[in-house]
Structure formats: structure tokens, C-alpha cells
Design an enzyme around this catalytic site. Structure first.
Site, PDB file in Angstrom:
ATOM      1  N   SER A  34       4.094  -2.420  10.043  1.00 45.92           N
ATOM      2  CA  SER A  34       5.552  -2.461  10.220  1.00 45.92           C
ATOM      3  C   SER A  34       6.191  -3.756   9.719  1.00 45.92           C
ATOM      4  O   SER A  34       7.149  -4.246  10.319  1.00 45.92           O
ATOM      5  CB  SER A  34       5.926  -2.190  11.680  1.00 45.92           C
ATOM      6  OG  SER A  34       5.504  -0.888  12.051  1.00 45.92           O
ATOM      7  N   GLY A  64       3.068   2.032  10.777  1.00 43.56           N
ATOM      8  CA  GLY A  64       3.970   3.172  10.641  1.00 43.56           C
ATOM      9  C   GLY A  64       4.704   3.523  11.922  1.00 43.56           C
ATOM     10  O   GLY A  64       5.318   4.571  12.036  1.00 43.56           O
ATOM     11  N   GLU A  74      -6.370   4.259   8.196  1.00 43.47           N
ATOM     12  CA  GLU A  74      -6.294   5.710   7.982  1.00 43.47           C
ATOM     13  C   GLU A  74      -7.622   6.250   7.454  1.00 43.47           C
ATOM     14  O   GLU A  74      -7.995   7.387   7.737  1.00 43.47           O
ATOM     15  CB  GLU A  74      -5.121   6.025   7.040  1.00 43.47           C
ATOM     16  CG  GLU A  74      -3.799   5.862   7.789  1.00 43.47           C
ATOM     17  CD  GLU A  74      -2.689   5.191   7.008  1.00 43.47           C
ATOM     18  OE1 GLU A  74      -2.697   5.244   5.765  1.00 43.47           O
ATOM     19  OE2 GLU A  74      -1.806   4.577   7.651  1.00 43.47           O
ATOM     20  N   LYS A 118       0.098   4.296  -0.094  1.00 46.04           N
ATOM     21  CA  LYS A 118      -0.496   5.461   0.580  1.00 46.04           C
ATOM     22  C   LYS A 118      -0.314   6.717  -0.284  1.00 46.04           C
ATOM     23  O   LYS A 118      -0.383   6.616  -1.508  1.00 46.04           O
ATOM     24  CB  LYS A 118       0.102   5.612   1.988  1.00 46.04           C
ATOM     25  CG  LYS A 118      -0.013   4.305   2.784  1.00 46.04           C
ATOM     26  CD  LYS A 118       0.260   4.428   4.256  1.00 46.04           C
ATOM     27  CE  LYS A 118       0.120   3.057   4.903  1.00 46.04           C
ATOM     28  NZ  LYS A 118       0.227   3.088   6.350  1.00 46.04           N
ATOM     29  N   ASN A 146       0.869  -1.179   0.000  1.00 47.67           N
ATOM     30  CA  ASN A 146       0.000   0.000   0.000  1.00 47.67           C
ATOM     31  C   ASN A 146       0.904   1.227   0.000  1.00 47.67           C
ATOM     32  O   ASN A 146       1.569   1.511   0.984  1.00 47.67           O
ATOM     33  CB  ASN A 146      -0.884  -0.044   1.265  1.00 47.67           C
ATOM     34  CG  ASN A 146      -1.681   1.227   1.461  1.00 47.67           C
ATOM     35  OD1 ASN A 146      -1.769   2.069   0.569  1.00 47.67           O
ATOM     36  ND2 ASN A 146      -2.276   1.365   2.640  1.00 47.67           N
ATOM     37  N   GLU A 164      -4.776  -5.256  10.398  1.00 47.53           N
ATOM     38  CA  GLU A 164      -3.753  -4.236  10.617  1.00 47.53           C
ATOM     39  C   GLU A 164      -4.005  -3.556  11.957  1.00 47.53           C
ATOM     40  O   GLU A 164      -4.818  -2.628  12.040  1.00 47.53           O
ATOM     41  CB  GLU A 164      -3.813  -3.190   9.490  1.00 47.53           C
ATOM     42  CG  GLU A 164      -3.555  -3.779   8.127  1.00 47.53           C
ATOM     43  CD  GLU A 164      -2.988  -2.726   7.171  1.00 47.53           C
ATOM     44  OE1 GLU A 164      -1.950  -3.010   6.570  1.00 47.53           O
ATOM     45  OE2 GLU A 164      -3.561  -1.637   7.055  1.00 47.53           O
ATOM     46  N   HIS A 184      -9.246   0.844   5.318  1.00 47.55           N
ATOM     47  CA  HIS A 184      -7.905   0.967   5.902  1.00 47.55           C
ATOM     48  C   HIS A 184      -7.999   1.841   7.157  1.00 47.55           C
ATOM     49  O   HIS A 184      -8.814   2.761   7.222  1.00 47.55           O
ATOM     50  CB  HIS A 184      -6.937   1.583   4.881  1.00 47.55           C
ATOM     51  CG  HIS A 184      -5.525   1.559   5.369  1.00 47.55           C
ATOM     52  ND1 HIS A 184      -5.019   2.540   6.193  1.00 47.55           N
ATOM     53  CD2 HIS A 184      -4.534   0.658   5.201  1.00 47.55           C
ATOM     54  CE1 HIS A 184      -3.771   2.237   6.498  1.00 47.55           C
ATOM     55  NE2 HIS A 184      -3.451   1.097   5.909  1.00 47.55           N
TER      56      HIS A 184
HETATM   57  P1  13P Z   1       3.530   0.204   7.575  1.00 50.89           P
HETATM   58  O1  13P Z   1       4.028  -1.074   6.937  1.00 50.89           O
HETATM   59  O2  13P Z   1       4.234   1.426   7.089  1.00 50.89           O
HETATM   60  O3  13P Z   1       3.454   0.074   9.057  1.00 50.89           O
HETATM   61  O4  13P Z   1       1.995   0.376   7.061  1.00 50.89           O
HETATM   62  C1  13P Z   1       1.112  -0.678   7.136  1.00 50.89           C
HETATM   63  C2  13P Z   1      -0.114  -0.334   6.390  1.00 50.89           C
HETATM   64  O5  13P Z   1      -0.877   0.523   6.803  1.00 50.89           O
HETATM   65  C3  13P Z   1      -0.365  -1.021   5.121  1.00 50.89           C
HETATM   66  O6  13P Z   1      -1.648  -0.775   4.664  1.00 50.89           O
END
Ligand code: 13P
Length: 253
Positions: free
Chosen positions: A214, A174, A98, A12, A10, A168, A96
């Protein structure tokens, strides 16, 4: 039926157009003989049509990171499922964390998006996961079970054969704090149990459940060795050619 193995990235809100093309070309060049492993990238929506073309025949599939649930209308700034489908993507990432926590999407919105994805021939990747305070309150399973129940309302068993779930945990995204393989595997088992009770044990058994939060080249082997982890949804580490390639090559070299 053989279990699917899915490695997804992803991106983002990262990458200019040229950088996105460079990243996809780099992944293409380094694609392993995956022995059936599936690779999916979720780039920013403005690049989708071009990247779908670029990925054709490479074994890399493309998905959209988010979309609205209406086919068309006065919804400034939104992308419809019809438009998403029209770019040539196969997958739609839905719910997701976010989207849930920064943009305040509700389980009801997410359910509409899941159903819209199916209606327009897209395969949803439904994300679920608890906040740190929900884990600390001792009920992360309840949170995830509720997200599944509401997110999958009125989704048929037949549609479930084209569904992917991504677990997740919000506290691991992150932050560099990866869920331990035990935590992830246990929650994936909970997810399967819930799907078993909503649908059937066969549906639960074949459903791909991905872990995200992560994921890095350094921790992929341990995560991927767990029975209930069928693949990963990678954020930061999917933005660099080599780290994403290292992840998708786990146990191959
Ligand atoms: P990270 O791998 O940067 O922690 O992000 C995970 C994520 O949100 C994938 O959709």
C-alpha cells in the site's frame, strides 16, 4: 559504498500490451534526474522483451515477476531462468506473497529460484513478509527470519552483493493498510540483523531492503525518511504514470 535507492513497480497481472507500453513511455517521459535513484518495473512476462528494448538508455530497469528454477523441461506454462535472462531483464522477483500464498510456493521452491536466478545471471529481489495472523500471534520477526534463512540457503556472500530484499507484510498488500513507518523500519532492522548473522555486518549494511504494501504518493515521504528503508516495491500505485512518478520523485521536487 553508497547505499542504493530503489523504486520499483510490480505490475502483477495488469495491463494489456498497449497499456503496458503507454505506462512505460509515461514513466520514461517523467523520469527525474534521480541522482542515482534506481527505477525497476516488473511487467507481465509476455511483454518483457519489448519493454526491455523500450527502456534501454532510459534509466529504467526491467525484471520478471516470477520464474521456475529448472533451465528447461516438461513444465507446461512455466518460464525458465534461461528464458527470463534471454528477454534482457536484469532482475527476478522471487517469493512474492502472492506466489507463496496463492500458488503455494514453499521456502524450498523459493530458495531454488534464488539460486537459479544467480546461476543465470539475474539479480533476485527476494520478498519476505508475515501474514496478519502471524503478526497477531506476536512473532512476525520469527516468520521473516525463517523466510530469510531458508530462502538464502547456500547463497554466498559474494552473491549477496547482487541481492535485494523486499519486506512486504501480507496484511498490507492491496488492502490500503500501510505498515506504519515504525513497523516497517523495525522489521527492516530485524532483516539486517539476520543478514548480519548469516553473512557479515558489511553485507547487512549495504543490502538494499525495500518496503512494499500500500505504498502511495501520500505515504512515501514518511516511509522513505526512515533509515532502514532503502526503497519501495509498489503494486497498485505503480500502475498509474502520475502516482508512480510522484513516488519516485519523493523529496526531489
Ligand atoms: P500494493 O502496493 O498494491 O499494496 O502491492 C504491494 C505489492 O505486492 C508489491 O509487490
Amino acid at each position: 559504498m553508497a547505499k542504493r535507492e530503489i523504486f520499483s513497480g510490480n505490475w502483477k497481472m495488469y495491463k494489456t500490451y498497449d497499456e503496458a507500453v503507454e505506462l512505460v513511455n509515461g514513466i520514461k517521459d517523467g523520469m527525474p534526474d534521480t541522482g542515482g535513484r534506481e527505477v525497476i518495473v516488473f511487467p507481465p512476462a509476455v511483454y518483457l522483451r519489448d519493454l526491455v528494448k523500450l527502456c534501454k538508455g532510459s534509466g529504467i530497469e526491467v525484471g520478471i515477476q516470477n520464474m521456475y528454477f529448472e533451465k528447461e523441461g516438461a513444465f507446461t506454462g512455466e518460464i525458465s531462468p534461461l528464458m527470463a535472462k534471454d528477454t534482457g531483464v536484469r532482475y527476478a522477483l522471487i517469493g512474492h506473497s502472492e506466489r507463496r500464498h496463492v500458488f503455494r510456493e514453499t521456502d524450498g521452491d523459493i530458495n531454488k529460484k534464488v539460486k537459479a536466478a544467480f546461476e543465470f545471471g539475474l539479480e533476485p529481489v527476494l520478498c519476505v513478509g508475515e501474514l496478519l495472523e502471524e503478526r497477531e500471534a506476536g512473532n512476525p520477526e520469527d516468520v521473516v527470519n525463517r523466510q530469510l534463512e531458508l530462502g538464502l540457503k547456500d547463497v554466498s556472500s559474494e552473491q549477496m552483493s547482487n541481492m535485494i530484499i523486499a519486506y512486504e507484510p501480507v496484511w498490507a498488500i492491496g488492502t490500503g493498510k500501510v505498515a506504519t513507518p515504525e513497523i516497517a523500519d523495525t522489521m527492516h532492522k530485524t532483516i539486517r540483523r539476520k543478514i548480519g548473522s548469516l553473512y557479515s555486518s558489511e553485507t547487512a549494511e549495504i543490502l538494499p531492503v525495500l518496503y512494499g504494501g500500500s505504498v502511495k504518493p501520500e505515504n512515501i515521504a514518511d516511509l522513505y525518511s526512515r533509515d532502514n528503508i532503502d526503497g519501495v516495491l509498489v503494486g497498485g500505485a505503480s500502475l498509474k504514470i502520475n502516482s508512480f512518478l510522484d513516488i519516485i520523485h519523493v523529496n526531489i521536487n
